[in-house]
Design a protein around this motif. Sequence first.
Motif, short mmCIF file in Angstrom:
data_model
loop_
_atom_site.label_atom_id
_atom_site.label_comp_id
_atom_site.label_asym_id
_atom_site.label_seq_id
_atom_site.Cartn_x
_atom_site.Cartn_y
_atom_site.Cartn_z
N ARG A 84 0.83 -1.21 0.00
CA ARG A 84 0.00 0.00 0.00
C ARG A 84 0.87 1.26 0.00
O ARG A 84 0.57 2.25 -0.68
CB ARG A 84 -0.93 -0.01 1.21
N SER A 85 1.97 1.20 0.74
CA SER A 85 2.89 2.34 0.76
C SER A 85 3.54 2.53 -0.61
O SER A 85 3.78 3.66 -1.04
CB SER A 85 3.97 2.12 1.82
N TRP A 86 3.83 1.41 -1.28
CA TRP A 86 4.43 1.49 -2.61
C TRP A 86 3.46 2.14 -3.60
O TRP A 86 3.85 3.00 -4.40
CB TRP A 86 4.82 0.09 -3.07
N ILE A 87 2.19 1.75 -3.54
CA ILE A 87 1.18 2.35 -4.42
C ILE A 87 1.05 3.84 -4.13
O ILE A 87 0.95 4.67 -5.04
CB ILE A 87 -0.17 1.64 -4.26
N ARG A 88 1.05 4.18 -2.84
CA ARG A 88 0.96 5.59 -2.46
C ARG A 88 2.14 6.39 -3.00
O ARG A 88 2.00 7.53 -3.44
CB ARG A 88 0.91 5.70 -0.93
N THR A 89 3.31 5.76 -2.99
CA THR A 89 4.51 6.41 -3.52
C THR A 89 4.38 6.66 -5.02
O THR A 89 4.71 7.73 -5.52
CB THR A 89 5.75 5.54 -3.24
N LEU A 90 3.86 5.66 -5.74
CA LEU A 90 3.68 5.80 -7.19
C LEU A 90 2.67 6.89 -7.52
O LEU A 90 2.81 7.59 -8.53
CB LEU A 90 3.22 4.47 -7.80
N LEU A 91 1.66 7.05 -6.68
CA LEU A 91 0.66 8.09 -6.91
C LEU A 91 1.26 9.49 -6.87
O LEU A 91 0.71 10.43 -7.45
CB LEU A 91 -0.47 7.98 -5.88
N GLU A 92 2.40 9.63 -6.19
CA GLU A 92 3.06 10.93 -6.10
C GLU A 92 3.88 11.24 -7.36
O GLU A 92 4.33 12.37 -7.54
CB GLU A 92 3.98 10.98 -4.87
N ASP A 93 4.11 10.22 -8.20
CA ASP A 93 4.89 10.40 -9.43
C ASP A 93 4.00 11.03 -10.50
O ASP A 93 2.92 10.52 -10.81
CB ASP A 93 5.42 9.05 -9.91
N ARG A 94 4.45 12.12 -11.09
CA ARG A 94 3.64 12.83 -12.09
C ARG A 94 3.33 11.95 -13.30
O ARG A 94 2.28 12.07 -13.92
CB ARG A 94 4.38 14.09 -12.56
N ARG A 95 4.26 11.06 -13.67
CA ARG A 95 4.06 10.22 -14.85
C ARG A 95 3.06 9.11 -14.60
O ARG A 95 2.44 8.59 -15.53
CB ARG A 95 5.41 9.63 -15.27
N PHE A 96 2.90 8.71 -13.36
CA PHE A 96 1.99 7.61 -13.01
C PHE A 96 0.56 7.93 -13.43
O PHE A 96 -0.19 7.05 -13.88
CB PHE A 96 2.07 7.37 -11.50
N ARG A 97 0.17 9.18 -13.30
CA ARG A 97 -1.20 9.60 -13.61
C ARG A 97 -1.54 9.43 -15.09
O ARG A 97 -2.72 9.33 -15.45
CB ARG A 97 -1.40 11.06 -13.20
N TYR A 111 -8.03 3.86 -1.45
CA TYR A 111 -7.52 2.59 -0.92
C TYR A 111 -6.26 2.80 -0.07
O TYR A 111 -6.01 2.07 0.89
CB TYR A 111 -7.21 1.63 -2.07
N THR A 112 -5.45 3.80 -0.44
CA THR A 112 -4.20 4.04 0.28
C THR A 112 -4.30 5.21 1.25
O THR A 112 -3.27 5.68 1.76
CB THR A 112 -3.06 4.30 -0.72
N GLU A 113 -5.51 5.67 1.53
CA GLU A 113 -5.69 6.80 2.43
C GLU A 113 -5.11 6.47 3.81
O GLU A 113 -5.35 5.39 4.36
CB GLU A 113 -7.17 7.16 2.54
N GLY A 114 -4.36 7.39 4.35
CA GLY A 114 -3.76 7.17 5.66
C GLY A 114 -2.45 6.41 5.63
O GLY A 114 -1.83 6.18 6.67
N THR A 115 -2.01 6.00 4.43
CA THR A 115 -0.75 5.27 4.28
C THR A 115 0.35 6.24 3.87
O THR A 115 0.18 7.02 2.94
CB THR A 115 -0.89 4.16 3.21
N ALA A 116 1.45 6.16 4.57
CA ALA A 116 2.57 7.06 4.26
C ALA A 116 3.36 6.52 3.08
O ALA A 116 3.62 5.31 3.00
CB ALA A 116 3.49 7.19 5.47
N PRO A 117 3.76 7.37 2.12
CA PRO A 117 4.60 6.91 1.01
C PRO A 117 5.99 6.53 1.50
O PRO A 117 6.44 6.99 2.56
CB PRO A 117 4.65 8.12 0.07
N LEU A 118 6.67 5.68 0.74
CA LEU A 118 8.02 5.27 1.11
C LEU A 118 9.00 6.42 0.98
O LEU A 118 10.00 6.49 1.69
CB LEU A 118 8.47 4.10 0.23
N TRP A 119 8.74 7.31 0.01
CA TRP A 119 9.54 8.52 -0.16
C TRP A 119 8.70 9.54 -0.93
O TRP A 119 7.62 9.22 -1.44
CB TRP A 119 10.84 8.23 -0.92
N ASN A 120 9.19 10.75 -1.00
CA ASN A 120 8.51 11.82 -1.73
C ASN A 120 9.37 12.28 -2.90
O ASN A 120 10.61 12.16 -2.86
CB ASN A 120 8.26 13.00 -0.79
N PRO A 121 8.75 12.78 -3.96
CA PRO A 121 9.52 13.22 -5.13
C PRO A 121 10.59 14.26 -4.79
O PRO A 121 11.67 14.26 -5.39
CB PRO A 121 8.44 13.83 -6.05
#
Length: 329
Positions: A84-97, A111-121
């Motif tokens: 879930r954290s990995w998905i949240r991280t991908l959602l922060e990637d501009r290209r993912f959208r 689905y990933t609400e409340g989950t912290a990303p592994l890192w930020n851009p």
Amino acid sequence: MELFSEIYNCYYQIVGRIIREAQDLPVTRKEMERICTDMGFYESGLYILPRLMNGEWKLLAPDSRGYRSLTGNTAAMPFTLLQRSWIRTLLEDRRFRLFFTEEQLCALKCYTEGTAPLWNPEDFHNYDRYSDGDDFASPAYRQHFQTLVEAISRRQYVHISYQSMKGNRITHHYLPLKLEYSAKNDRFRLLAIPESERHSIHIRIINLCGITETCLLPRYDVEDLDFEGIIRKSYYHEPVRLLIKNRRNALERAMLHFSNYEKQTKKTDEDTWECLIYYNSSMETELLIEVLSFGPALKVAGPEKFLAQLKERLKRQAALLTREKASLP
């Protein structure tokens, strides 16, 4: 049931596969042994099959033709917190959208609400990337991108209007073949064949940032098109030959940097690797720039034509540096 204490362990996956196979048709012992060997280890079946076949786990029942599943639909595998954290991280990637609709993105965010990303851009700084990359957040850019992805998957012709690098407006019908991403330029480009040149197989390269209009056409390509073969035929006869000294992590950086090229790499001595990169005229300028960015970490051993262009670029850069120094007070 200590066997399933780890939800994604090897034995769990094997049993899940056997159950799925046994839902529609009975599976034989031989078929189950094959699954155990393919997905696990040689001895996996020695532990799993007796418990499945004697009913200890109450998952299979004997049938005249083998064994059938006693379960209904296979239960969906829950995501782990790490996934879930990995998905949240991908959602922060501009290209993912670019690859998803707004509805799909909204569902993933919920689905990933409340989950912290592994890192930020902003945790990363790309020191060797151009700052004028594509505007991935643009609604028009996303629409063009998704239209082309759909056309590629369906082998469907597309009406495309775009602005060329010379500023000319070009409108044509194309068969999109492939989308490529340049990490150096932070841009996507399309490889396509004009419909009027379908049988001459002349590939066009179109920067997505220059596209102003896309529209799917009610025509499909039904012939068996060997796209990779077409690309290989366009390569120069002699590839670029790079000698890489594995210092300061140069080998790993080179493999990542040149990942979008077809290449062959082999070790020649204790700390030197030879990398052959295959390219054509459309790739030449970008490849030159990318090779220069490595500085002394790699050596270009050929071909002569590529070396001559490399030396010419270095001379121009040296001349510019000399003029800049001369202009300083």
